[in-house]
Design an enzyme around this catalytic site. Structure first.
Site, mmCIF file in Angstrom:
data_model
loop_
_atom_site.group_PDB
_atom_site.id
_atom_site.type_symbol
_atom_site.label_atom_id
_atom_site.label_comp_id
_atom_site.label_asym_id
_atom_site.label_seq_id
_atom_site.Cartn_x
_atom_site.Cartn_y
_atom_site.Cartn_z
ATOM 1 N N LYS A 52 4.181 -1.101 -11.751
ATOM 2 C CA LYS A 52 3.498 -2.368 -12.062
ATOM 3 C C LYS A 52 3.435 -2.586 -13.578
ATOM 4 C CE LYS A 52 0.953 -2.116 -7.739
ATOM 5 N NZ LYS A 52 -0.270 -1.718 -7.036
ATOM 6 N N GLN A 96 -6.064 0.644 -8.189
ATOM 7 C CA GLN A 96 -5.081 1.216 -7.273
ATOM 8 C C GLN A 96 -5.779 1.980 -6.145
ATOM 9 O OE1 GLN A 96 -1.649 0.728 -7.505
ATOM 10 N NE2 GLN A 96 -1.585 1.732 -5.516
ATOM 11 N N ASP A 119 -4.958 -8.871 -6.727
ATOM 12 C CA ASP A 119 -4.501 -8.197 -5.503
ATOM 13 C C ASP A 119 -4.910 -8.994 -4.267
ATOM 14 O OD1 ASP A 119 -2.916 -5.942 -5.682
ATOM 15 O OD2 ASP A 119 -4.575 -4.566 -6.062
#
Ligand code: NDP
Length: 292
Positions: A52, A96, A119
């Site tokens: 990412k 994460q 997200d």
């Protein structure tokens, strides 16, 4: 059979994003900025976060990676989230997953400012998605929608079967495919580990989306001739043929279904790269204040 090439499509999307960022910056606007928080040193999480951060560089975004040890307290993590929430220079924040057991994932997800939740996991953003309102779509389902759209896969009036009901893939996928949108307008069946006669159901799917985390679970006996197959699974299995000693397999037995389906995503190179491209797209959307 058409190969739904996520690697190429995501590279096209990154080129488009790079162009948009260059235009923004030359008009005097600051670069989009994504912050990622990584707890512990789980190998897969390290790989995903690293990819990412690298993708941010490729499209001209700024990025910040905040690392915590495995034993960080929930309070310290929440305090860092709060700090980033209030940092005007940062447009998007991801934490994460998975997190260590002593940290409540839902609490963490809910602590992220909804306007920076690129997200798309915050309950408010999931609710907005269900209501077909402007929001940040969860990256993996959004990537699948983008692939279906760019490959002109017809979805209206089709029967879509989703295998797996996780909060990050299966459930949002079923909502998106049922929405009154393009792609969308499917009749959707959402299946899971308690579903009876799964094979009979998957065999009726015009579009089969598989996200259960079991290598090569779906084979030719479980699909309909001419189906479009989206394989979300990423399973690391031991292999004597590779240097690393393992290889990646999807949830679908690619060789078994390849001659029967009309289109399919490969693993690797299918849904995986699309997920990162959609995260970048959400971050740019936030930087342009296009969501809220
Ligand atoms: P989860 O483990 O959270 O969920 C798995 C789902 O599959 C559950 O809903 C479970 O049912 C269901 N399931 C398990 N066994 C069966 C079965 N025999 N028959 C029917 N359903 C079953 O997985 P994720 O959604 O997080 O991930 C799924 C896969 O996708 C993994 O391989 C993961 O690595 C991959 N993935 C890939 C991404 C990408 O970018 N390409 C992103 C995210 C995930 P129940 O709810 O009843 O337990």
């Amino acid at each position: 059979m058409i190969l739904l090439d996520g690697k190429k499509t995501s590279s096209d999307i990154k080129d488009e994003l790079r162009k948009e960022v260059d235009e923004l910056v030359s008009s005097g606007v600051k670069k989009p900025h994504l912050a990622a928080i990584l707890v512990g040193s789980n190998g897969a999480s390290e790989t995903y976060v690293g990819a990412k951060v690298k993708a941010c560089e490729q499209v001209g975004f700024d990025s910040t990676l905040v690392r915590f040890n495995e034993d960080v307290s929930e309070l310290d993590l929440l305090n860092e989230i709060n700090k980033i929430n209030n940092n005007k220079n940062i447009d998007g924040l991801i934490v994460q997953l998975p997190l260590p057991n002593h940290i409540d994932e839902l609490k963490v997800t809910q602590a992220i400012n909804v306007e920076k939740d690129v997200d798309g996991f915050h309950p408010t953003n999931i609710g907005r998605m269900a209501l077909n309102l402007s929001t940040y779509l969860p990256a993996t389902p959004a990537g699948i929608m983008e692939l279906l759209s760019r490959y002109n896969i017809k979805t209206s009036s089709k029967h879509c079967v989703v295998v797996g009901r996780s909060h990050i893939v299966g459930s949002p996928m079923s909502i998106l495919m049922a929405r009154n949108n393009t792609p969308g307008n499917c009749t959707v069946t959402l299946t899971h580990s308690r579903t009876k006669n799964l094979k009979e159901i998957t065999r009726t799917a015009d579009i089969l989306i598989v996200a259960l985390g079991k290598a090569q679970f779906i084979n030719s006996e479980m699909i309909k001739d001419g189906a479009c197959i989206i394989d979300v699974g990423i399973n690391r299995v031991k292999s004597e043929k590779t240097k690393s000693g393992w290889k990646l397999l999807g949830d679908v037995d690619f060789d078994s279904v390849a001659n029967m389906c009309s289109s399919i995503t490969p693993v690797p190179g299918g849904v995986g790269p699309m997920t990162i491209a959609m995260l970048l797209k959400n971050t740019l959307k936030s930087a342009k204040n296009k969501c809220y």
